[in-house]
Design a protein around this motif. Sequence first.
Motif, PDB file in Angstrom:
ATOM      1  N   TYR A  51      84.056  22.071 -41.403  1.00 26.96           N
ATOM      2  CA  TYR A  51      84.560  21.511 -42.654  1.00 26.96           C
ATOM      3  C   TYR A  51      83.520  21.642 -43.764  1.00 26.96           C
ATOM      4  O   TYR A  51      82.320  21.523 -43.515  1.00 26.96           O
ATOM      5  CB  TYR A  51      84.874  20.024 -42.505  1.00 26.96           C
ATOM      6  CG  TYR A  51      85.950  19.669 -41.520  1.00 26.96           C
ATOM      7  CD1 TYR A  51      86.928  20.568 -41.119  1.00 26.96           C
ATOM      8  CD2 TYR A  51      85.989  18.385 -40.979  1.00 26.96           C
ATOM      9  CE1 TYR A  51      87.906  20.203 -40.219  1.00 26.96           C
ATOM     10  CE2 TYR A  51      86.979  18.006 -40.089  1.00 26.96           C
ATOM     11  CZ  TYR A  51      87.940  18.920 -39.705  1.00 26.96           C
ATOM     12  OH  TYR A  51      88.908  18.551 -38.815  1.00 26.96           O
ATOM     13  N   THR A  52      84.009  21.799 -44.977  1.00 26.84           N
ATOM     14  CA  THR A  52      83.154  21.666 -46.152  1.00 26.84           C
ATOM     15  C   THR A  52      83.205  20.204 -46.583  1.00 26.84           C
ATOM     16  O   THR A  52      84.069  19.442 -46.128  1.00 26.84           O
ATOM     17  CB  THR A  52      83.652  22.536 -47.314  1.00 26.84           C
ATOM     18  OG1 THR A  52      84.947  22.065 -47.717  1.00 26.84           O
ATOM     19  CG2 THR A  52      83.727  24.019 -46.927  1.00 26.84           C
ATOM     20  N   GLN A  53      82.297  19.816 -47.456  1.00 27.29           N
ATOM     21  CA  GLN A  53      82.337  18.450 -47.974  1.00 27.29           C
ATOM     22  C   GLN A  53      83.649  18.196 -48.722  1.00 27.29           C
ATOM     23  O   GLN A  53      84.215  17.104 -48.636  1.00 27.29           O
ATOM     24  CB  GLN A  53      81.130  18.187 -48.885  1.00 27.29           C
ATOM     25  CG  GLN A  53      79.834  18.151 -48.113  1.00 27.29           C
ATOM     26  CD  GLN A  53      78.616  18.009 -49.001  1.00 27.29           C
ATOM     27  OE1 GLN A  53      78.663  18.314 -50.195  1.00 27.29           O
ATOM     28  NE2 GLN A  53      77.511  17.576 -48.412  1.00 27.29           N
ATOM     29  N   THR A  54      84.146  19.210 -49.408  1.00 25.04           N
ATOM     30  CA  THR A  54      85.421  19.082 -50.126  1.00 25.04           C
ATOM     31  C   THR A  54      86.569  18.846 -49.152  1.00 25.04           C
ATOM     32  O   THR A  54      87.450  18.016 -49.415  1.00 25.04           O
ATOM     33  CB  THR A  54      85.676  20.341 -50.983  1.00 25.04           C
ATOM     34  OG1 THR A  54      84.598  20.481 -51.911  1.00 25.04           O
ATOM     35  CG2 THR A  54      86.995  20.254 -51.725  1.00 25.04           C
ATOM     36  N   GLU A  55      86.553  19.542 -48.013  1.00 19.31           N
ATOM     37  CA  GLU A  55      87.604  19.340 -47.008  1.00 19.31           C
ATOM     38  C   GLU A  55      87.550  17.941 -46.411  1.00 19.31           C
ATOM     39  O   GLU A  55      88.593  17.325 -46.163  1.00 19.31           O
ATOM     40  CB  GLU A  55      87.499  20.393 -45.901  1.00 19.31           C
ATOM     41  CG  GLU A  55      87.902  21.772 -46.372  1.00 19.31           C
ATOM     42  CD  GLU A  55      87.563  22.861 -45.371  1.00 19.31           C
ATOM     43  OE1 GLU A  55      88.430  23.725 -45.163  1.00 19.31           O
ATOM     44  OE2 GLU A  55      86.440  22.842 -44.813  1.00 19.31           O
ATOM     45  N   ALA A  57      86.463  15.234 -47.944  1.00 26.94           N
ATOM     46  CA  ALA A  57      86.987  14.343 -48.982  1.00 26.94           C
ATOM     47  C   ALA A  57      88.515  14.432 -49.052  1.00 26.94           C
ATOM     48  O   ALA A  57      89.193  13.405 -49.177  1.00 26.94           O
ATOM     49  CB  ALA A  57      86.364  14.678 -50.331  1.00 26.94           C
ATOM     50  N   ARG A  58      89.039  15.625 -48.952  1.00 32.54           N
ATOM     51  CA  ARG A  58      90.504  15.799 -48.984  1.00 32.54           C
ATOM     52  C   ARG A  58      91.160  15.089 -47.810  1.00 32.54           C
ATOM     53  O   ARG A  58      92.138  14.351 -47.975  1.00 32.54           O
ATOM     54  CB  ARG A  58      90.880  17.285 -48.970  1.00 32.54           C
ATOM     55  CG  ARG A  58      92.394  17.519 -49.047  1.00 32.54           C
ATOM     56  CD  ARG A  58      92.749  18.994 -48.895  1.00 32.54           C
ATOM     57  NE  ARG A  58      92.222  19.612 -47.690  1.00 32.54           N
ATOM     58  CZ  ARG A  58      92.725  19.439 -46.462  1.00 32.54           C
ATOM     59  NH1 ARG A  58      93.743  18.631 -46.260  1.00 32.54           N
ATOM     60  NH2 ARG A  58      92.186  20.057 -45.436  1.00 32.54           N
ATOM     61  N   ASN A  61      91.043  11.310 -48.328  1.00 27.29           N
ATOM     62  CA  ASN A  61      92.014  10.850 -49.325  1.00 27.29           C
ATOM     63  C   ASN A  61      93.453  10.930 -48.818  1.00 27.29           C
ATOM     64  O   ASN A  61      94.302  10.135 -49.240  1.00 27.29           O
ATOM     65  CB  ASN A  61      91.845  11.628 -50.622  1.00 27.29           C
ATOM     66  CG  ASN A  61      90.539  11.298 -51.307  1.00 27.29           C
ATOM     67  OD1 ASN A  61      90.052  10.169 -51.231  1.00 27.29           O
ATOM     68  ND2 ASN A  61      89.941  12.287 -51.946  1.00 27.29           N
ATOM     69  N   SER A  74      85.213  11.975 -53.479  1.00 26.33           N
ATOM     70  CA  SER A  74      85.004  13.395 -53.754  1.00 26.33           C
ATOM     71  C   SER A  74      83.951  13.943 -52.802  1.00 26.33           C
ATOM     72  O   SER A  74      83.352  13.203 -52.019  1.00 26.33           O
ATOM     73  CB  SER A  74      84.542  13.588 -55.201  1.00 26.33           C
ATOM     74  OG  SER A  74      83.210  13.116 -55.348  1.00 26.33           O
ATOM     75  N   ASP A  75      83.721  15.232 -52.920  1.00 25.92           N
ATOM     76  CA  ASP A  75      82.679  15.851 -52.107  1.00 25.92           C
ATOM     77  C   ASP A  75      81.314  15.234 -52.401  1.00 25.92           C
ATOM     78  O   ASP A  75      80.441  15.199 -51.538  1.00 25.92           O
ATOM     79  CB  ASP A  75      82.646  17.362 -52.316  1.00 25.92           C
ATOM     80  CG  ASP A  75      82.434  17.769 -53.771  1.00 25.92           C
ATOM     81  OD1 ASP A  75      82.754  16.989 -54.697  1.00 25.92           O
ATOM     82  OD2 ASP A  75      81.968  18.904 -53.984  1.00 25.92           O
ATOM     83  N   LYS A  76      81.137  14.683 -53.583  1.00 26.42           N
ATOM     84  CA  LYS A  76      79.872  14.039 -53.939  1.00 26.42           C
ATOM     85  C   LYS A  76      79.634  12.804 -53.074  1.00 26.42           C
ATOM     86  O   LYS A  76      78.501  12.561 -52.639  1.00 26.42           O
ATOM     87  CB  LYS A  76      79.873  13.667 -55.424  1.00 26.42           C
ATOM     88  CG  LYS A  76      78.520  13.327 -55.944  1.00 26.42           C
ATOM     89  CD  LYS A  76      77.642  14.561 -55.940  1.00 26.42           C
ATOM     90  CE  LYS A  76      76.321  14.259 -56.604  1.00 26.42           C
ATOM     91  NZ  LYS A  76      75.353  15.308 -56.357  1.00 26.42           N
ATOM     92  N   SER A  79      78.445  14.024 -49.807  1.00 23.42           N
ATOM     93  CA  SER A  79      77.057  14.453 -49.957  1.00 23.42           C
ATOM     94  C   SER A  79      76.106  13.263 -49.956  1.00 23.42           C
ATOM     95  O   SER A  79      75.061  13.291 -49.291  1.00 23.42           O
ATOM     96  CB  SER A  79      76.896  15.243 -51.262  1.00 23.42           C
ATOM     97  OG  SER A  79      75.541  15.564 -51.481  1.00 23.42           O
TER      98      SER A  79
END
Length: 122
Positions: A51-55, A57-58, A61, A74-76, A79
């Motif tokens: 997974y990426t950080q964006t994934e 977060a998705r 959510n 968020s991805d932040k 992080s």
Amino acid sequence: MSGPSTSRRARVAALSRRLRAQGQSWGRVAAQIRREERVNARVAMRLARGYTQTEVARRWNELWPSKSGGAGISDKNVSYWETWPDSGHQPSLDTYRRLAQIYECNVADLIEIGRASCRERV
């Protein structure tokens, strides 16, 4: 074959596939990634899952929409949790529980023990 030109993502994905094919748990896969890539437990688990950080977060959510109807995390946020304690923000127990649900692992798989373990504090 891995060499200097092999990306971290490709190396980790190959390692994760190999260990999972051998029947290893996500916790054991992440522990191996942690050792080989010299990352903390939270990063290792995310990498093990691919997974990426964006994934992350998705997925968060989708499972836990914002009560206020806002954007959610968020991805932040991911992080910040991953970079703690060097920087970032300490994840709460609820955050660890939710991350463990996303990663299909135990909360213990996400907790750092290295720097200040209970034994070192005694």
